[in-house]
Design a protein around this motif. Structure first.
Motif, PDB file in Angstrom:
ATOM      1  N   TYR A 172       0.851  -1.204   0.000  1.00  0.00           N
ATOM      2  CA  TYR A 172       0.000   0.000   0.000  1.00  0.00           C
ATOM      3  C   TYR A 172       0.886   1.254   0.000  1.00  0.00           C
ATOM      4  O   TYR A 172       0.634   2.202  -0.764  1.00  0.00           O
ATOM      5  CB  TYR A 172      -0.921   0.001   1.219  1.00  0.00           C
ATOM      6  CG  TYR A 172      -1.742   1.264   1.319  1.00  0.00           C
ATOM      7  CD1 TYR A 172      -2.938   1.395   0.633  1.00  0.00           C
ATOM      8  CD2 TYR A 172      -1.297   2.348   2.084  1.00  0.00           C
ATOM      9  CE1 TYR A 172      -3.682   2.576   0.698  1.00  0.00           C
ATOM     10  CE2 TYR A 172      -2.022   3.524   2.146  1.00  0.00           C
ATOM     11  CZ  TYR A 172      -3.214   3.637   1.455  1.00  0.00           C
ATOM     12  OH  TYR A 172      -3.937   4.809   1.517  1.00  0.00           O
TER      13      TYR A 172
ATOM     14  N   THR B  39      -0.860  -1.944  -4.366  1.00  0.00           N
ATOM     15  CA  THR B  39      -1.864  -2.918  -3.927  1.00  0.00           C
ATOM     16  C   THR B  39      -2.724  -3.442  -5.068  1.00  0.00           C
ATOM     17  O   THR B  39      -3.236  -4.566  -4.990  1.00  0.00           O
ATOM     18  CB  THR B  39      -2.791  -2.308  -2.854  1.00  0.00           C
ATOM     19  OG1 THR B  39      -3.188  -0.990  -3.253  1.00  0.00           O
ATOM     20  CG2 THR B  39      -2.122  -2.254  -1.508  1.00  0.00           C
TER      21      THR B  39
ATOM     22  N   GLU C 193      -4.266  -3.724   6.590  1.00  0.00           N
ATOM     23  CA  GLU C 193      -4.256  -3.765   5.126  1.00  0.00           C
ATOM     24  C   GLU C 193      -5.668  -3.796   4.550  1.00  0.00           C
ATOM     25  O   GLU C 193      -5.914  -3.304   3.444  1.00  0.00           O
ATOM     26  CB  GLU C 193      -3.443  -4.956   4.614  1.00  0.00           C
ATOM     27  CG  GLU C 193      -3.980  -6.315   4.973  1.00  0.00           C
ATOM     28  CD  GLU C 193      -3.419  -6.846   6.274  1.00  0.00           C
ATOM     29  OE1 GLU C 193      -3.359  -8.077   6.444  1.00  0.00           O
ATOM     30  OE2 GLU C 193      -3.032  -6.020   7.147  1.00  0.00           O
TER      31      GLU C 193
END
Length: 400
Positions: free
Chosen positions: A66, A71, A107
């Motif tokens: 990220y 991502t 996440e």
């Protein structure tokens, strides 16, 4: 200006834009192929910039990708983070009830698609992966960190990784398998460094490492001068409801466990239980240890001081000094008992709980927000969601 001149100018502009858009950029294909040495010492050649990543870890890979802005390259995952979304979490801290459906996995807060098991298939826990699930996602690279709370001989991991390699794509293992006597912070730094090499984001990886080191040094600088005879003792107690069925009251972690190692080396406190492993302890054993402070990690659920103070299950522990003096603190909700990029948060909460006089000027509630702001570059709403997912809402209400 004639029409022919205008047409020429427009044509030149379009050609310039086409050239710029097709030119290689740092971190793109001009950085590949590249050969790296992974955490096991294996030489791995990556022919092109990863586009289809199968990520297996307890959170480190997803959060780091990220920060790298990568991502969208994840096509599948393994480890801990999986659906469903909107699971309700309830707990009581200092008499106040809290309830939310925010994911515990950072996440998944940063990249909600992480909880969509159809979009990102879940292969299973580390070293127990379903290879068919991985193969169906058609990855062009598999990245795995085997660091988790278990401490076995690693044979399962080695077998699983060898099977992955038969898929014909690069397999990068971020850590040494079944090696447990390393500096745990250095292990995390090395894994981030390797991720930087995989994605040609070395500079960004170093920024993350520097930020982590800054937090560790901040805590160490405030506690490093405490002599051995003045170090406070702690008990890392997982008060799972499974313990009574195993003949005890709580799981207690010994000095060889990741969390204890970090608390002793960075916070400069001492574990009251000097044995090894994660033991189920009886009332008598816990009373005999009688630590200065009790820390409550995640153990099959969120646990708070209110349980030890008021739950009938723990009525026989009320003579422990930490309970009588109200020196019990709940730690952040961390899945799979591995902190990764969140390990400074757990350390700061523990440090203030153990040595409140040395951190009297620090509002951990604000400190956590600032750390995550620097780390992830997110807005205030997301900062609050991260804190909520970690079950740390109580800090603002308690002035902690």
């Amino acid at each position: 200006m004639s029409n022919s001149h205008i047409i020429r100018i427009v044509s030149l502009v379009l050609l310039l834009l086409l050239f710029i858009s097709s030119a290689p950029v740092l971190g793109d294909q001009d950085q590949y192929p590249r050969t790296i040495i992974d955490g096991t010492g294996a030489e791995v050649t990556i022919d092109h910039a990863p586009e289809r990543v199968f990520a297996i870890s307890t959170g480190l890979i997803g959060t780091t990708m990220y920060i790298f802005g990568e991502t969208d390259k994840i096509v599948g995952k393994g480890g801990c983070t999986k659906g469903p979304a909107n699971v309700e979490t309830n707990y009581t801290y200092n008499g106040k009830k809290y309830s939310h459906t925010t994911p515990w996995a950072v996440e998944a807060i940063l990249y909600p698609k992480y909880l969509d098991d159809e979009a990102l298939p879940f292969s299973g826990s580390q070293c127990q992966e379903n290879i068919e699930t991985i193969a169906k996602t058609n990855p062009d690279i598999i990245i795995i960190s085997t660091r988790a709370w278990g401490r076995d001989n690693g044979e399962g991991c080695k077998k699983s990784i060898e099977t992955m390699k038969k898929l014909g794509v690069p397999v990068v293992v971020l850590n040494e398998i079944a090696v447990y006597d390393q500096d745990e912070t250095e292990v995390v730094y090395k894994e981030i460094e390797l991720l930087g090499e995989i994605f040609a984001k070395e500079d960004k990886a170093q920024e993350i490492i520097d930020l982590l080191k800054e937090q560790v040094k901040f805590i160490q600088d405030r506690t490093k001068d405490i002599p051995d005879d003045e170090k406070r003792s702690f008990m890392y107690a997982g008060i799972s409801t499974r313990c009574p069925g195993q003949g005890g009251v709580s799981f207690v972690e010994g000095v060889d466990q990741l969390e204890s190692i970090m608390l002793e080396n960075i916070v400069n406190a001492k574990n009251s239980y000097t044995g090894n492993g994660r033991q189920v302890m009886s009332r008598e054993q816990m009373l005999a240890l009688d630590p200065d402070v009790i820390l409550l990690p995640t153990a099959q659920g969120v646990h708070t001081p209110d349980e030890l103070y008021y739950d009938e299950r723990f009525v026989d522990l009320q003579d422990m000094r930490a309970i009588k003096e109200k020196r019990v603190t709940g730690l952040p909700l961390i899945g799979c008992r591995t902190e990764r990029l969140s390990f400074p948060v757990s350390l700061m909460v523990a440090a203030k709980a153990i040595y409140p006089e040395r951190f009297g000027d620090i509002k951990v509630n604000d400190w956590v927000d600032e750390y995550h702001r620097k780390l992830y570059g997110v807005d205030d709403d997301t900062l609050q969601e991260i804190k909520k997912g970690m079950c740390l809402e109580w800090m603002a209400d308690a002035g902690f």
